[in-house]
Design a protein around this motif. Structure first.
Motif, PDB file in Angstrom:
ATOM      1  N   GLY A  20      -1.844  49.747 -98.621  1.00  0.00           N
ATOM      2  CA  GLY A  20      -2.701  49.020 -97.699  1.00  0.00           C
ATOM      3  C   GLY A  20      -4.163  49.409 -97.837  1.00  0.00           C
ATOM      4  O   GLY A  20      -4.505  50.501 -98.326  1.00  0.00           O
ATOM      5  N   LEU A  21      -5.031  48.523 -97.391  1.00  0.00           N
ATOM      6  CA  LEU A  21      -6.465  48.762 -97.540  1.00  0.00           C
ATOM      7  C   LEU A  21      -6.895  50.012 -96.779  1.00  0.00           C
ATOM      8  O   LEU A  21      -7.733  50.783 -97.265  1.00  0.00           O
ATOM      9  CB  LEU A  21      -7.257  47.542 -97.055  1.00  0.00           C
ATOM     10  CG  LEU A  21      -8.767  47.588 -97.302  1.00  0.00           C
ATOM     11  CD1 LEU A  21      -9.081  47.721 -98.790  1.00  0.00           C
ATOM     12  CD2 LEU A  21      -9.448  46.345 -96.729  1.00  0.00           C
ATOM     13  N   GLY A  22      -6.346  50.243 -95.603  1.00  0.00           N
ATOM     14  CA  GLY A  22      -6.688  51.450 -94.854  1.00  0.00           C
ATOM     15  C   GLY A  22      -6.305  52.702 -95.605  1.00  0.00           C
ATOM     16  O   GLY A  22      -7.072  53.670 -95.682  1.00  0.00           O
ATOM     17  N   THR A  23      -5.107  52.709 -96.186  1.00  0.00           N
ATOM     18  CA  THR A  23      -4.658  53.847 -96.985  1.00  0.00           C
ATOM     19  C   THR A  23      -5.580  54.082 -98.172  1.00  0.00           C
ATOM     20  O   THR A  23      -5.940  55.228 -98.490  1.00  0.00           O
ATOM     21  CB  THR A  23      -3.226  53.611 -97.488  1.00  0.00           C
ATOM     22  OG1 THR A  23      -2.359  53.474 -96.360  1.00  0.00           O
ATOM     23  CG2 THR A  23      -2.739  54.752 -98.361  1.00  0.00           C
ATOM     24  N   LEU A  24      -5.986  53.020 -98.817  1.00  0.00           N
ATOM     25  CA  LEU A  24      -6.860  53.147 -99.985  1.00  0.00           C
ATOM     26  C   LEU A  24      -8.275  53.565 -99.594  1.00  0.00           C
ATOM     27  O   LEU A  24      -8.964  54.228-100.376  1.00  0.00           O
ATOM     28  CB  LEU A  24      -6.861  51.843-100.776  1.00  0.00           C
ATOM     29  CG  LEU A  24      -5.526  51.557-101.471  1.00  0.00           C
ATOM     30  CD1 LEU A  24      -5.470  50.132-101.996  1.00  0.00           C
ATOM     31  CD2 LEU A  24      -5.282  52.549-102.606  1.00  0.00           C
ATOM     32  N   PHE A  25      -8.715  53.228 -98.390  1.00  0.00           N
ATOM     33  CA  PHE A  25     -10.010  53.729 -97.918  1.00  0.00           C
ATOM     34  C   PHE A  25      -9.935  55.246 -97.706  1.00  0.00           C
ATOM     35  O   PHE A  25     -10.896  55.965 -97.976  1.00  0.00           O
ATOM     36  CB  PHE A  25     -10.434  53.011 -96.631  1.00  0.00           C
ATOM     37  CG  PHE A  25     -11.419  51.892 -96.855  1.00  0.00           C
ATOM     38  CD1 PHE A  25     -11.163  50.911 -97.803  1.00  0.00           C
ATOM     39  CD2 PHE A  25     -12.582  51.809 -96.124  1.00  0.00           C
ATOM     40  CE1 PHE A  25     -12.067  49.872 -98.018  1.00  0.00           C
ATOM     41  CE2 PHE A  25     -13.498  50.791 -96.325  1.00  0.00           C
ATOM     42  CZ  PHE A  25     -13.249  49.822 -97.275  1.00  0.00           C
ATOM     43  N   VAL A  26      -8.801  55.724 -97.212  1.00  0.00           N
ATOM     44  CA  VAL A  26      -8.619  57.183 -97.110  1.00  0.00           C
ATOM     45  C   VAL A  26      -8.645  57.799 -98.505  1.00  0.00           C
ATOM     46  O   VAL A  26      -9.305  58.823 -98.734  1.00  0.00           O
ATOM     47  CB  VAL A  26      -7.303  57.520 -96.385  1.00  0.00           C
ATOM     48  CG1 VAL A  26      -7.026  59.027 -96.445  1.00  0.00           C
ATOM     49  CG2 VAL A  26      -7.349  57.048 -94.938  1.00  0.00           C
ATOM     50  N   ALA A  27      -7.936  57.169 -99.452  1.00  0.00           N
ATOM     51  CA  ALA A  27      -7.908  57.691-100.818  1.00  0.00           C
ATOM     52  C   ALA A  27      -9.311  57.775-101.414  1.00  0.00           C
ATOM     53  O   ALA A  27      -9.660  58.759-102.078  1.00  0.00           O
ATOM     54  CB  ALA A  27      -7.024  56.794-101.692  1.00  0.00           C
ATOM     55  N   ALA A  28     -10.131  56.757-101.155  1.00  0.00           N
ATOM     56  CA  ALA A  28     -11.464  56.703-101.750  1.00  0.00           C
ATOM     57  C   ALA A  28     -12.339  57.875-101.328  1.00  0.00           C
ATOM     58  O   ALA A  28     -13.189  58.343-102.090  1.00  0.00           O
ATOM     59  CB  ALA A  28     -12.144  55.381-101.384  1.00  0.00           C
ATOM     60  N   GLN A  29     -12.153  58.356-100.105  1.00  0.00           N
ATOM     61  CA  GLN A  29     -12.980  59.447 -99.593  1.00  0.00           C
ATOM     62  C   GLN A  29     -12.167  60.718 -99.359  1.00  0.00           C
ATOM     63  O   GLN A  29     -12.623  61.625 -98.657  1.00  0.00           O
ATOM     64  CB  GLN A  29     -13.671  59.017 -98.293  1.00  0.00           C
ATOM     65  CG  GLN A  29     -14.719  57.935 -98.464  1.00  0.00           C
ATOM     66  CD  GLN A  29     -16.013  58.452 -99.107  1.00  0.00           C
ATOM     67  OE1 GLN A  29     -16.051  59.550 -99.654  1.00  0.00           O
ATOM     68  NE2 GLN A  29     -17.071  57.652 -99.052  1.00  0.00           N
ATOM     69  N   LEU A  30     -10.978  60.797 -99.935  1.00  0.00           N
ATOM     70  CA  LEU A  30     -10.108  61.938 -99.632  1.00  0.00           C
ATOM     71  C   LEU A  30     -10.764  63.264 -99.990  1.00  0.00           C
ATOM     72  O   LEU A  30     -10.658  64.232 -99.226  1.00  0.00           O
ATOM     73  CB  LEU A  30      -8.775  61.797-100.374  1.00  0.00           C
ATOM     74  CG  LEU A  30      -7.732  62.870-100.025  1.00  0.00           C
ATOM     75  CD1 LEU A  30      -7.324  62.782 -98.568  1.00  0.00           C
ATOM     76  CD2 LEU A  30      -6.517  62.751-100.935  1.00  0.00           C
ATOM     77  N   VAL A  31     -11.442  63.342-101.126  1.00  0.00           N
ATOM     78  CA  VAL A  31     -12.033  64.633-101.479  1.00  0.00           C
ATOM     79  C   VAL A  31     -13.197  64.982-100.547  1.00  0.00           C
ATOM     80  O   VAL A  31     -13.434  66.169-100.266  1.00  0.00           O
ATOM     81  CB  VAL A  31     -12.461  64.683-102.959  1.00  0.00           C
ATOM     82  CG1 VAL A  31     -11.267  64.525-103.868  1.00  0.00           C
ATOM     83  CG2 VAL A  31     -13.523  63.665-103.286  1.00  0.00           C
ATOM     84  N   ASP A  32     -13.911  63.988-100.019  1.00  0.00           N
ATOM     85  CA  ASP A  32     -14.949  64.283 -99.028  1.00  0.00           C
ATOM     86  C   ASP A  32     -14.337  64.630 -97.674  1.00  0.00           C
ATOM     87  O   ASP A  32     -14.889  65.454 -96.929  1.00  0.00           O
ATOM     88  CB  ASP A  32     -15.899  63.095 -98.880  1.00  0.00           C
ATOM     89  CG  ASP A  32     -17.022  63.118 -99.910  1.00  0.00           C
ATOM     90  OD1 ASP A  32     -17.153  64.124-100.623  1.00  0.00           O
ATOM     91  OD2 ASP A  32     -17.764  62.122 -99.993  1.00  0.00           O
ATOM     92  N   ILE A  33     -13.212  64.010 -97.350  1.00  0.00           N
ATOM     93  CA  ILE A  33     -12.496  64.407 -96.139  1.00  0.00           C
ATOM     94  C   ILE A  33     -12.051  65.862 -96.262  1.00  0.00           C
ATOM     95  O   ILE A  33     -12.203  66.668 -95.331  1.00  0.00           O
ATOM     96  CB  ILE A  33     -11.289  63.475 -95.900  1.00  0.00           C
ATOM     97  CG1 ILE A  33     -11.768  62.056 -95.560  1.00  0.00           C
ATOM     98  CG2 ILE A  33     -10.390  64.014 -94.787  1.00  0.00           C
ATOM     99  CD1 ILE A  33     -10.665  61.011 -95.581  1.00  0.00           C
ATOM    100  N   GLY A  34     -11.499  66.196 -97.430  1.00  0.00           N
ATOM    101  CA  GLY A  34     -11.118  67.579 -97.672  1.00  0.00           C
ATOM    102  C   GLY A  34     -12.306  68.518 -97.615  1.00  0.00           C
ATOM    103  O   GLY A  34     -12.226  69.619 -97.054  1.00  0.00           O
TER     104      GLY A  34
END
Length: 219
Positions: A20-34
């Motif tokens: 899903g698009l929401g999941t992929l938005f998390v993926a796109a910024q996952l390293v910055d979230i980390g």
């Protein structure tokens, strides 16, 4: 690069059997979230150094676990495994993992040399943050082209209203990032703001992508 990171998420979301698009938005910024999460206990570190680049005052001097290529690959592997576990779709898992890894390569364009391959020198970065006349149009082009691609490749019963609300929020977030006030010194407000912004954008993307289908595949 901020909202430009979401371009690979929009492209991946337009593929059949994608996450899903929401999941992929998390993926796109996952390293910055980390990165934001690891800033809080001091595992990774940054400081404010006005003038270090023309566009960004952040001195990102210690981020081996998130902004090394090896670190990005590990984050991608874990996230892809979680997506596979949740969806049982190989294409969704691979696409999500690739979106995670894309973050490092997009950062490579704009960062001054503060990225690494495995957490140790050499440090890499092409430094477009010192060239706003290139970096700003490039970011707009990335996200604009991806939004158009996603809009053309997908359909929703209610049309594109939700998608353009997402586009407006992305534009607002980028304007604040470029032109808004900067923190004079590092504080926990910085990672907290980062985490809030990523959560808001991912939630809005999940809402905008709900019930969208690949064009031609509508029931």
């Amino acid at each position: 690069m901020f909202i430009g990171h979401f371009a690979p998420a929009l492209v991946a979301a337009a593929r059949p059997k994608a996450a899903g698009l929401g999941t992929l938005f998390v993926a796109a910024q996952l390293v910055d979230i980390g990165f934001a999460a690891l800033l809080i206990p001091g595992i990774e570190a940054m400081r404010i150094a006005p003038g270090i680049t023309a566009m960004n005052p952040m001195d990102l001097f210690h981020m081996p676990y998130t902004h090394s290529l090896l670190g990005s690959l590990l984050w991608a592997t874990v996230f892809g495994a979680l997506v596979w576990f949740a969806t049982k779709r190989r294409a969704a898992a691979i696409g999500a993992a690739l979106v995670v890894v894309s973050h490092w390569f997009v950062d490579l364009l704009v960062h001054i040399p503060d990225l690494t391959l495995y957490g140790a020198p050499p440090k890499l970065g092409l430094g477009l943050w010192d060239h706003p006349a290139i970096a700003m149009p490039l970011e707009i082009a990335f996200i604009g082209a991806a939004l158009i691609y996603y809009a053309r490749r997908t359909q929703a019963p209610t049309g594109n209203r939700r998608l353009w609300i997402l586009a407006g929020l992305l534009a607002f977030a980028q304007a604040v990032d470029w032109f808004g006030p900067k923190e004079p010194v590092y504080s926990l407000a910085i990672p907290a703001t980062m985490l809030f912004a990523y959560a808001l954008l991912a939630a809005t993307a999940a809402w905008a992508g709900a019930n969208r289908r690949i064009a031609g595949a509508m029931p």
